[in-house]
Design a protein around this motif. Sequence first.
Motif, PDB file in Angstrom:
ATOM      1  N   VAL A  31       0.877  -1.165   0.000  1.00 48.89           N
ATOM      2  CA  VAL A  31       0.000   0.000   0.000  1.00 48.89           C
ATOM      3  C   VAL A  31       0.916   1.218   0.000  1.00 48.89           C
ATOM      4  CG1 VAL A  31      -1.682   1.351   1.307  1.00 48.89           C
ATOM      5  CG2 VAL A  31      -1.928  -1.140   1.155  1.00 48.89           C
ATOM      6  N   ILE A  32       0.926   1.921  -1.129  1.00 50.10           N
ATOM      7  CA  ILE A  32       1.735   3.134  -1.234  1.00 50.10           C
ATOM      8  C   ILE A  32       0.826   4.309  -0.925  1.00 50.10           C
ATOM      9  CG2 ILE A  32       3.080   4.617  -2.779  1.00 50.10           C
ATOM     10  CD1 ILE A  32       4.081   2.082  -4.150  1.00 50.10           C
ATOM     11  N   VAL A  33       1.173   5.023   0.124  1.00 49.02           N
ATOM     12  CA  VAL A  33       0.367   6.142   0.596  1.00 49.02           C
ATOM     13  C   VAL A  33       1.094   7.452   0.296  1.00 49.02           C
ATOM     14  CG1 VAL A  33       1.255   5.897   2.960  1.00 49.02           C
ATOM     15  CG2 VAL A  33      -0.883   7.108   2.582  1.00 49.02           C
ATOM     16  N   ILE A  86       4.077   1.501   2.319  1.00 49.98           N
ATOM     17  CA  ILE A  86       5.185   2.301   1.792  1.00 49.98           C
ATOM     18  C   ILE A  86       4.672   3.737   1.745  1.00 49.98           C
ATOM     19  CG2 ILE A  86       6.770   2.659  -0.147  1.00 49.98           C
ATOM     20  CD1 ILE A  86       6.936  -0.226   0.882  1.00 49.98           C
ATOM     21  N   ALA A  87       5.373   4.662   2.348  1.00 49.17           N
ATOM     22  CA  ALA A  87       4.953   6.062   2.366  1.00 49.17           C
ATOM     23  C   ALA A  87       5.899   6.908   1.534  1.00 49.17           C
ATOM     24  CB  ALA A  87       4.913   6.591   3.799  1.00 49.17           C
ATOM     25  N   THR A  88       5.336   7.812   0.745  1.00 45.99           N
ATOM     26  CA  THR A  88       6.200   8.809   0.123  1.00 45.99           C
ATOM     27  C   THR A  88       6.748   9.670   1.254  1.00 45.99           C
ATOM     28  OG1 THR A  88       4.401  10.407  -0.203  1.00 45.99           O
ATOM     29  CG2 THR A  88       4.833   8.829  -2.019  1.00 45.99           C
ATOM     30  N   PRO A  89       7.926  10.266   1.101  1.00 46.15           N
ATOM     31  CA  PRO A  89       8.476  11.058   2.212  1.00 46.15           C
ATOM     32  C   PRO A  89       7.507  12.117   2.769  1.00 46.15           C
ATOM     33  CG  PRO A  89      10.199  10.608   0.643  1.00 46.15           C
ATOM     34  CD  PRO A  89       8.907  10.113   0.013  1.00 46.15           C
ATOM     35  N   PRO A  90       6.802  12.889   1.925  1.00 49.16           N
ATOM     36  CA  PRO A  90       5.862  13.860   2.501  1.00 49.16           C
ATOM     37  C   PRO A  90       4.688  13.201   3.228  1.00 49.16           C
ATOM     38  CG  PRO A  90       6.378  14.448   0.232  1.00 49.16           C
ATOM     39  CD  PRO A  90       6.943  13.071   0.476  1.00 49.16           C
ATOM     40  N   ALA A  91       4.324  11.986   2.859  1.00 48.52           N
ATOM     41  CA  ALA A  91       3.194  11.307   3.500  1.00 48.52           C
ATOM     42  C   ALA A  91       3.478  10.974   4.957  1.00 48.52           C
ATOM     43  CB  ALA A  91       2.835  10.043   2.741  1.00 48.52           C
ATOM     44  N   ILE A  95      -0.016  -3.968  -5.885  1.00 46.51           N
ATOM     45  CA  ILE A  95       0.242  -2.661  -5.290  1.00 46.51           C
ATOM     46  C   ILE A  95      -1.012  -1.815  -5.416  1.00 46.51           C
ATOM     47  CG2 ILE A  95       1.583  -0.513  -5.430  1.00 46.51           C
ATOM     48  CD1 ILE A  95       3.891  -2.161  -6.645  1.00 46.51           C
ATOM     49  N   VAL A  96      -1.354  -1.141  -4.327  1.00 44.74           N
ATOM     50  CA  VAL A  96      -2.413  -0.130  -4.338  1.00 44.74           C
ATOM     51  C   VAL A  96      -1.767   1.198  -3.965  1.00 44.74           C
ATOM     52  CG1 VAL A  96      -4.492   0.720  -3.161  1.00 44.74           C
ATOM     53  CG2 VAL A  96      -4.316  -1.690  -3.784  1.00 44.74           C
ATOM     54  N   VAL A  97      -2.022   2.221  -4.753  1.00 42.91           N
ATOM     55  CA  VAL A  97      -1.549   3.567  -4.453  1.00 42.91           C
ATOM     56  C   VAL A  97      -2.772   4.366  -4.032  1.00 42.91           C
ATOM     57  CG1 VAL A  97      -0.241   5.564  -5.242  1.00 42.91           C
ATOM     58  CG2 VAL A  97       0.153   3.326  -6.301  1.00 42.91           C
ATOM     59  N   ALA A  98      -2.868   4.657  -2.734  1.00 43.68           N
ATOM     60  CA  ALA A  98      -4.036   5.368  -2.225  1.00 43.68           C
ATOM     61  C   ALA A  98      -3.700   6.021  -0.889  1.00 43.68           C
ATOM     62  CB  ALA A  98      -5.209   4.416  -2.055  1.00 43.68           C
ATOM     63  N   PRO A  99      -4.026   7.249  -0.705  1.00 43.67           N
ATOM     64  CA  PRO A  99      -4.508   8.163  -1.727  1.00 43.67           C
ATOM     65  C   PRO A  99      -3.354   8.558  -2.648  1.00 43.67           C
ATOM     66  CG  PRO A  99      -4.208   9.361   0.324  1.00 43.67           C
ATOM     67  CD  PRO A  99      -3.908   7.912   0.611  1.00 43.67           C
ATOM     68  N   ALA A 100      -3.636   8.581  -3.919  1.00 43.77           N
ATOM     69  CA  ALA A 100      -2.619   8.943  -4.913  1.00 43.77           C
ATOM     70  C   ALA A 100      -2.746  10.418  -5.262  1.00 43.77           C
ATOM     71  CB  ALA A 100      -2.786   8.096  -6.170  1.00 43.77           C
ATOM     72  N   THR A 101      -1.643  11.126  -5.173  1.00 38.78           N
ATOM     73  CA  THR A 101      -1.647  12.560  -5.458  1.00 38.78           C
ATOM     74  C   THR A 101      -1.395  12.845  -6.937  1.00 38.78           C
ATOM     75  OG1 THR A 101       0.715  12.715  -4.993  1.00 38.78           O
ATOM     76  CG2 THR A 101      -0.795  13.172  -3.143  1.00 38.78           C
ATOM     77  N   TYR A 102      -1.716  14.049  -7.310  1.00 39.93           N
ATOM     78  CA  TYR A 102      -1.439  14.571  -8.655  1.00 39.93           C
ATOM     79  C   TYR A 102       0.038  14.369  -8.988  1.00 39.93           C
ATOM     80  CZ  TYR A 102      -0.855  18.356 -12.137  1.00 39.93           C
ATOM     81  OH  TYR A 102      -0.543  19.099 -13.247  1.00 39.93           O
ATOM     82  N   ASN A 103       0.892  14.738  -8.063  1.00 35.23           N
ATOM     83  CA  ASN A 103       2.332  14.639  -8.256  1.00 35.23           C
ATOM     84  C   ASN A 103       2.776  13.195  -8.490  1.00 35.23           C
ATOM     85  OD1 ASN A 103       4.951  15.937  -8.263  1.00 35.23           O
ATOM     86  ND2 ASN A 103       5.309  15.030  -6.258  1.00 35.23           N
ATOM     87  N   THR A 104       2.344  12.285  -7.641  1.00 38.61           N
ATOM     88  CA  THR A 104       2.755  10.889  -7.768  1.00 38.61           C
ATOM     89  C   THR A 104       2.229  10.269  -9.057  1.00 38.61           C
ATOM     90  OG1 THR A 104       3.009  10.581  -5.393  1.00 38.61           O
ATOM     91  CG2 THR A 104       2.587   8.596  -6.697  1.00 38.61           C
ATOM     92  N   ILE A 105       0.989  10.553  -9.413  1.00 38.13           N
ATOM     93  CA  ILE A 105       0.420   9.994 -10.640  1.00 38.13           C
ATOM     94  C   ILE A 105       1.207  10.475 -11.859  1.00 38.13           C
ATOM     95  CG2 ILE A 105      -1.619  10.028 -12.145  1.00 38.13           C
ATOM     96  CD1 ILE A 105      -3.272  10.050  -9.456  1.00 38.13           C
ATOM     97  N   ASN A 106       1.512  11.753 -11.912  1.00 35.24           N
ATOM     98  CA  ASN A 106       2.277  12.284 -13.046  1.00 35.24           C
ATOM     99  C   ASN A 106       3.691  11.726 -13.084  1.00 35.24           C
ATOM    100  OD1 ASN A 106       0.302  13.909 -14.343  1.00 35.24           O
ATOM    101  ND2 ASN A 106       0.555  15.449 -12.753  1.00 35.24           N
ATOM    102  N   LYS A 107       4.351  11.637 -11.950  1.00 36.47           N
ATOM    103  CA  LYS A 107       5.706  11.081 -11.918  1.00 36.47           C
ATOM    104  C   LYS A 107       5.704   9.604 -12.294  1.00 36.47           C
ATOM    105  CE  LYS A 107       8.216  14.065  -8.738  1.00 36.47           C
ATOM    106  NZ  LYS A 107       9.025  14.057  -7.494  1.00 36.47           N
ATOM    107  N   PHE A 108       4.735   8.849 -11.794  1.00 36.57           N
ATOM    108  CA  PHE A 108       4.625   7.431 -12.125  1.00 36.57           C
ATOM    109  C   PHE A 108       4.479   7.266 -13.630  1.00 36.57           C
ATOM    110  CE2 PHE A 108       1.564   3.557 -11.464  1.00 36.57           C
ATOM    111  CZ  PHE A 108       2.505   2.683 -11.951  1.00 36.57           C
ATOM    112  N   ALA A 109       3.616   8.047 -14.248  1.00 36.67           N
ATOM    113  CA  ALA A 109       3.393   7.945 -15.691  1.00 36.67           C
ATOM    114  C   ALA A 109       4.644   8.279 -16.493  1.00 36.67           C
ATOM    115  CB  ALA A 109       2.240   8.857 -16.107  1.00 36.67           C
ATOM    116  N   GLN A 110       5.463   9.183 -15.985  1.00 39.16           N
ATOM    117  CA  GLN A 110       6.680   9.591 -16.684  1.00 39.16           C
ATOM    118  C   GLN A 110       7.877   8.699 -16.365  1.00 39.16           C
ATOM    119  OE1 GLN A 110       6.922  12.000 -19.067  1.00 39.16           O
ATOM    120  NE2 GLN A 110       4.705  11.876 -18.890  1.00 39.16           N
ATOM    121  N   GLY A 111       7.695   7.753 -15.460  1.00 40.67           N
ATOM    122  CA  GLY A 111       8.801   6.865 -15.105  1.00 40.67           C
ATOM    123  C   GLY A 111       9.809   7.490 -14.180  1.00 40.67           C
ATOM    124  N   ILE A 112       9.435   8.550 -13.509  1.00 40.58           N
ATOM    125  CA  ILE A 112      10.352   9.209 -12.574  1.00 40.58           C
ATOM    126  C   ILE A 112      10.421   8.375 -11.300  1.00 40.58           C
ATOM    127  CG2 ILE A 112      10.734  11.282 -11.171  1.00 40.58           C
ATOM    128  CD1 ILE A 112       9.327  12.836 -13.502  1.00 40.58           C
TER     129      ILE A 112
END
Length: 173
Positions: free
Chosen positions: A8-10, A36-41, A76-93
Amino acid sequence: MSRGLLYVIVCAAGAAGQVGRLVGLAQASGWTVQVIATPPALNFIDAAALERQTGRPVRSRYRSPDAPRPPRADAIVVAPATYNTINKFAQGIADTYALSLLAEAPGLGIPVVVLPFVSTALAARPVFRRSVTDLRAEGVQVLLGSGEFEPHEPGAGGSAVDGYPWHLALRSL
């Protein structure tokens, strides 16, 4: 009977403080859960409570070279998924541990479900719409539109937290 290991990526969005609800639903469905938490999460969640709930440490950083490699996720579940994470994921960042896991997942055949928590203003941006289209083209399930989940009005994220549909992510696995 275990369904496997669910990451669960939060992300740092208003609903993140309630991610324990998703964890509980997943565990009741037979999943072993690794948060799994993004650093800001980390500022949005109660990591200690999630660690007690899952029996696993909340991860947000890469492991040290001498630390054992964690087991690979079955989903993997990404929730809640932010604008930033969705865009970075799509770009392969892959500039965080969470995004590195996401960058690899489609190539490894790991099912990924993304449940956004974004405003209508952000969801209307062409870059966001392209990101959703690109992720879907790779087989990532982005639960947005078509009656699945709709963005909230700008500034109304706080009132959208209680109704955030955590169950949709698990139903989609």
